[in-house]
Each structure stands twice: as structure tokens, then as C-alpha cells.
Enzyme design. Structure first.
Site, mmCIF file in Angstrom:
data_model
loop_
_atom_site.group_PDB
_atom_site.id
_atom_site.type_symbol
_atom_site.label_atom_id
_atom_site.label_comp_id
_atom_site.label_asym_id
_atom_site.label_seq_id
_atom_site.Cartn_x
_atom_site.Cartn_y
_atom_site.Cartn_z
ATOM 1 N N HIS A 1 5.027 -2.682 3.274
ATOM 2 C CA HIS A 1 4.097 -3.757 2.324
ATOM 3 C C HIS A 1 3.988 -4.976 2.975
ATOM 4 C CE1 HIS A 1 2.067 -3.612 -1.617
ATOM 5 N NE2 HIS A 1 1.420 -4.191 -0.806
ATOM 6 N N ARG B 1 -2.991 0.715 -1.422
ATOM 7 C CA ARG B 1 -2.061 0.882 -2.571
ATOM 8 C C ARG B 1 -1.471 2.412 -2.382
ATOM 9 N NH1 ARG B 1 -1.328 -3.980 -3.377
ATOM 10 N NH2 ARG B 1 -1.480 -4.990 -5.236
ATOM 11 N N GLU C 1 8.083 2.049 -3.927
ATOM 12 C CA GLU C 1 8.605 0.934 -3.166
ATOM 13 C C GLU C 1 9.894 0.431 -3.423
ATOM 14 O OE1 GLU C 1 5.135 -1.659 -2.078
ATOM 15 O OE2 GLU C 1 4.055 0.166 -1.491
#
Length: 328
Positions: free
Chosen positions: A280, A232, A261
């Protein structure tokens, strides 16, 4: 069968909706619709997990809140808000296990890409430049995997198979871990950082781990080391990381997750030498959706039959602690 199952989705609904609907009275909700459909539901399948919508739609009246929430992800930081965590009647499960091998493969790929300078080779190819150059070997190099859960263990096994020296960092120190060998705790972490050529982040994001890779930790890393984050973005102080990269103290980084993000276009990380940015996607594979829904359906059947659920999250710690029963 749950009185009502709400499936939170974005864009596309999950696969096997027919199977889900045979096992539960099912309604589908977008993030905008969730506040109207969640109150009174017995269960929630969060097919979308990185979103504030669940926190914002959670009923004020605990009697109207779901009794079971399943996250279609390994990380559950979006679910760790007080109303859910503090309600003992709410069980939270996650999709631990689905992402272990894909993320381990991705980490090995990133380490190879950095060591062999694949980005530089591809850039030369775009300019039709023939530039042979020496690269690094990863055999015998040291990797410190920070996070000793299932994903961290899968990473350790694969890196060790590739010839790397691997150790771990976690809550409890030990010297006989089957995958890591040595696991460092806070007392020996800085000495381990000073020896590691690659520091791989695989820890969950919790109140205890948020910002754990700060300026002092980065300063403790071996000069010329590289940071890899597939966990993360909130684990890392990105401003401090940019500073250490710009100063040349670290050789590079491979980052799949970020504090914000999508990563803002103005972030200096996009253009920094030796930095790989990916959106991601470390755990995303062509079979990911099938694995996620298979695990959820197993738990849905278990709940209908009164059997123990798989992947029950310790809501105070933010991750699965106890061993799980086998699949049905």
C-alpha cells in the site's frame, strides 16, 4: 478558528504543527485516546485514515460530533459510516490531488515491470545467472482504467504518453473524454474487458464498488491480461483472482492494496508467478506529507474565513463530485 481541532496520528505527528496551532486550538490524539478527545471537538484532521478508530470514537450525540472532518488520503471509505454520512451538519473533505501523479507513475512502473519481467531479472541476478530473455512491449497495448476520477485521469494521461491505447470505465459512458477518449459504463464493460491487456483499478471503495471485480468480471477479461490494483483491496474478490491466476487464464497481477492489510503471510498471492505485491505504497513519496499538510492548511484558513472548502466529498457517493475552488 475552530473551538477545538483534534489531530489523529499514529507514530509521528504531521509536519507544520506550529502553523496548525496558530490557526486552531489543537489537541493531538492517538487511536486509543480518540474516544476521550473527539466528543465536543469542532474539527478532526485524520492523519491516520485506514482505521476503525474514528467510527468507534464517533459521539452518539450529534451535538458532540465534529462539524468538519478532513482525511489525509484520497480514499474515504473508513469515514462512510452512518452517523457521519447521515448527519447533514458534518462536512467531509479529502486530499484528492496530492496522490494523482505519484500513483500514475507507480502504475506505469508496474506495467513496465510486468511487461519486461523485472522481477525475473532480479531473481536471476540474486543467483548470479546470466539469462537473456525476450520481453513484451507496452506501446500499442490497451489499458482499461476503471475509475475516472483525478487519479484515474492522471494514470490515463501517463499511459497514453507512454504509447498505450487507453480507455476508461465509469458510471456514465462517453466517447469524447479528454483523457480517456472512450469511457465504458456497465452496458459495454465486458466487451472492453475482453480487449484490455491491462485492467487498472483506480475507483473509490463504496457500497456500489465493493467486490466489483468478481469471478464474472475476471472471466470476462482477455486471456493473458493483467490486473493492477492501486485503489482499495475491497474492490476485488481475492479468492476468485487467485483461482484465475492459478489456472493461468490471467498472466499476472500487480497489487498494492488488499482486503486485509498487512497481507497475511499465508496468502497464496505472495508466491504466485507473475504477481507483484507491494505494501500500500503507490502514493507514498518523500514529499507526500508536505503536500497533504499544505492542502489541509489551505482548508483550515478557508474555514476560518468562511470561504468554500476544497475537496468536499459527496458522502452518499463516497468521493468528490463538484469542482473545487482554487488554492488561496
Amino acid at each position: 478558528m475552530p473551538d477545538r481541532l483534534v489531530v489523529l496520528y499514529r507514530g509521528n505527528r504531521p509536519p507544520a504543527t506550529g502553523l496548525i496551532e496558530r490557526l486552531a486550538d489543537t489537541v493531538y490524539a492517538t487511536e486509543e485516546e480518540l474516544p476521550y478527545l473527539l466528543p465536543g471537538a469542532d474539527a478532526l484532521l485524520a492523519w491516520v485514515t485506514i482505521t476503525p478508530a474514528i467510527r468507534e470514537a464517533w459521539p452518539d450525540n450529534p451535538e458532540k460530533a465534529p462539524r468538519w472532518v478532513h482525511a489525509a488520503s484520497a480514499g474515504v471509505d473508513s469515514f462512510l459510516f452512518p452517523a457521519l454520512v447521515e448527519d447533514p451538519g458534518v462536512t467531509l473533505t479529502n486530499s484528492s490531488g496530492v496522490y494523482n501523479e505519484p500513483i500514475a507513475e507507480y502504475v506505469l512502473g508496474l506495467i513496465l515491470a510486468l511487461a519486461k519481467d523485472f522481477p525475473g531479472t532480479w531473481e536471476h541476478q540474486q543467483h548470479r545467472e546470466w539469462r537473456p530473455h525476450q520481453s513484451e512491449t507496452i506501446s500499442g497495448r490497451t489499458a482499461l482504467v476503471w475509475g475516472t476520477g483525478p487519479i484515474g485521469r492522471a494514470i490515463a494521461r501517463l499511459l497514453r504518453a507512454a504509447g498505450m491505447q487507453v480507455c476508461g470505465a465509469g458510471r456514465k459512458a462517453r466517447t469524447d473524454h479528454p483523457d480517456f477518449g472512450t469511457v465504458h459504463d456497465s452496458a459495454t464493460l465486458h466487451s472492453a474487458l475482453a480487449e484490455a491487456d491491462y485492467v487498472v483499478l483506480a475507483a473509490p471503495l463504496t457500497p456500489d464498488t465493493r467486490g466489483m471485480v468478481d469471478a464474472p468480471v475476471l472471466a470476462a477479461m482477455k486471456p493473458g491480461a493483467r490486473l493492477i490494483n492501486v485503489a482499495r483491496g475491497g474492490l476485488v474478490d481475492e479468492e476468485a483472482l487467485v483461482g484465475h491466476l492459478a489456472a493461468g487464464r490471467l498472466a499476472g497481477a500487480a497489487l498494492d492494496v488488499f482486503a486485509q492489510e498487512p497481507l497475511p503471510a499465508e496468502s497464496p498471492l505472495w508466491d504466485m508467478p507473475g504477481v507483484i505485491v507491494s505494501p500500500h505504497m503507490a502514493g507514498e513519496t518523500m514529499s507526500e506529507r508536505e503536500g497533504l499538510i499544505e492542502l489541509f492548511l489551505d482548508n483550515l484558513r478557508r474555514r476560518a474565513e468562511g470561504l468554500p472548502l476544497r475537496n468536499v466529498v459527496d458522502k452518499r457517493r463516497g468521493y468528490v463530485v463538484d469542482s473545487n475552488p482554487p488554492p488561496l
